[in-house]
Design an enzyme around this catalytic site. Structure first.
Site, short mmCIF file in Angstrom:
data_model
loop_
_atom_site.label_atom_id
_atom_site.label_comp_id
_atom_site.label_asym_id
_atom_site.label_seq_id
_atom_site.Cartn_x
_atom_site.Cartn_y
_atom_site.Cartn_z
N GLU A 50 15.65 -30.66 4.46
CA GLU A 50 14.38 -30.50 3.73
C GLU A 50 14.61 -30.38 2.22
OE1 GLU A 50 11.43 -30.99 4.67
OE2 GLU A 50 11.77 -31.11 6.82
N TYR A 133 6.28 -24.84 1.48
CA TYR A 133 6.52 -26.04 2.29
C TYR A 133 7.83 -25.90 3.08
CZ TYR A 133 8.35 -30.35 3.85
OH TYR A 133 8.94 -31.28 4.67
N ASP A 151 3.66 -31.16 2.61
CA ASP A 151 4.34 -31.81 1.48
C ASP A 151 3.42 -32.91 0.93
OD1 ASP A 151 4.46 -33.81 3.36
OD2 ASP A 151 6.61 -34.16 3.18
#
Ligand code: SF4
Length: 364
Positions: A50, A133, A151
């Site tokens: 991520e 996020y 996102d």
């Protein structure tokens, strides 16, 4: 008029979208791209992927992800990695503060006696470099906690599904989308839902091309598609123009080594190694004076091609200077590095790529 995030979307709008998770998840089961971080949802792997995927394309991230996991296979290994190794593994991905923050977070977990990321959205959010996020993605994908992960891809999909023309760059608008997404999230499969929304945004509801509505699994729920104008969404306010900075970059070579300097610990490319450079396009006399100031008197400087690098808010327009000297004169705050050290140890930011690509030949 300022909008109240909690009332930005009418409840019947959200209600209509609730049943879209079923076709969305079925589509994801058959269409999800096979990506290395989807093979195993261990929290550390989800976290690394991520963070790498922020600002970087999936195809570019894959080799970095594999290399990083090979070198630093778990959170304690990340916590104790030397900084040069860390930056070298990140070289070319940019935004180096991301990996530095990852190490700070890993060190904080290890100092607290842990060996893995905490299994709590709030505790994840408290770690350096982990925002809503990323915390949502790790919590939902690795731990199955029902929290949203919104996102840019998900914002775009939601803005189109809801035909919402508000500016998604505004924090209250983004918050409203997060609230809306939380209401759509199936409690039993939050990680799959979040990944399905991201995948839909990345492969179907495209950002810079016409969305592929004809093959979209949630088309019947989409207000923007019904209006016939999905590309009008989302609205983004115009970005401020980038600041243009002219710089003179020195490639100083002696004894098959190149002069590298460490940047200060604050600001752009903080603490990174760099080819020495100065603000402005220096004239010949100024270039000679700079070299003399470093004690390099024997090099006849010659011009290299101009280069350009775009950061988020700044654009560097670079003029290159090659200076070949006979001896590695010590220069304060700098080192002389050979080709092997450049390849294995010292990470040079991509901004210097127009000149760094000359180094293998110059240092051989
Ligand atoms: Fe995006 Fe089109 Fe699907 Fe709507 S129908 S979510 S605009 S791809």
């Amino acid at each position: 008029m300022k909008k109240n995030p909690d009332t930005m979307f009418a409840s019947d709008q959200i209600e209509k979208l609730r049943s879209m998770s079923e076709p969305l998840l079925s589509w994801y089961e058959t269409h999800a791209r096979a990506l290395p971080w989807r093979i195993d949802h261990a929290p550390y792997r989800v976290w690394v992927s991520e963070i790498m995927l922020q600002q970087t394309r999936v195809e570019a991230v894959i080799p970095y992800f594999e290399c990083f996991l090979h070198a630093l296979p778990n959170l304690p290994a990340l916590a104790r990695a030397p900084e040069d190794q860390l930056l070298k593994l990140w070289e070319g991905l940019g935004y180096y503060s991301r990996v530095r923050n990852m190490q700070k977070a890993a060190q904080s977990v290890v100092q607290g006696g842990g060996t893995e990321l905490p299994e709590s959205y709030e505790q994840l959010l408290a770690l350096p470099g982990i925002g809503p996020y990323t915390a949502g993605a790790i919590a939902s994908i690795a731990f199955g906690i029902p929290v949203p992960a919104v996102d840019g891809n998900v914002l775009r999909v939601l803005a189109r599904l809801l035909a919402c023309g508000d500016d998604i760059a505004l924090p209250p608008v983004k918050h409203a989308f997060e609230q809306a997404d939380a209401g759509l999230l199936p409690q039993n499969r939050p990680g799959d839902y979040n990944q399905a929304m991201m995948e839909l945004g990345a492969t179907v509801c495209l950002p810079n091309a016409a969305p592929r509505c004809a093959i979209c699994p949630v088309r019947v729920f989409c207000a923007a598609e019904k209006e016939g104008s999905p590309q009008m969404y989302p609205y983004k306010s115009p970005k401020k123009p980038r600041v243009i900075e002219e710089r003179t970059v020195f490639v100083v070579v002696a004894e098959k080594k190149v002069l590298l300097r460490r940047r200060t610990d604050k600001g752009l490319l903080a603490g990174m190694w760099e080819l020495p450079n100065l603000s402005g396009w220096l004239e010949a006399g100024e270039i000679s004076a700079v070299l003399a100031g470093w004690g390099i008197e024997d090099a006849a400087p010659s011009a290299l091609d101009n280069g350009k690098h775009i950061f988020t808010h700044i654009e560097w327009r670079m003029k290159g200077v090659l200076a070949l000297s006979c001896a590695c004169t010590p220069v304060e705050g700098s080192i002389w590095a050979n080709a092997a050290e450049i390849a294995e140890r010292y990470a040079l930011p991509s901004a210097f790529r127009p000149y760094a690509r000359l180094l293998p030949e110059l240092l051989s």
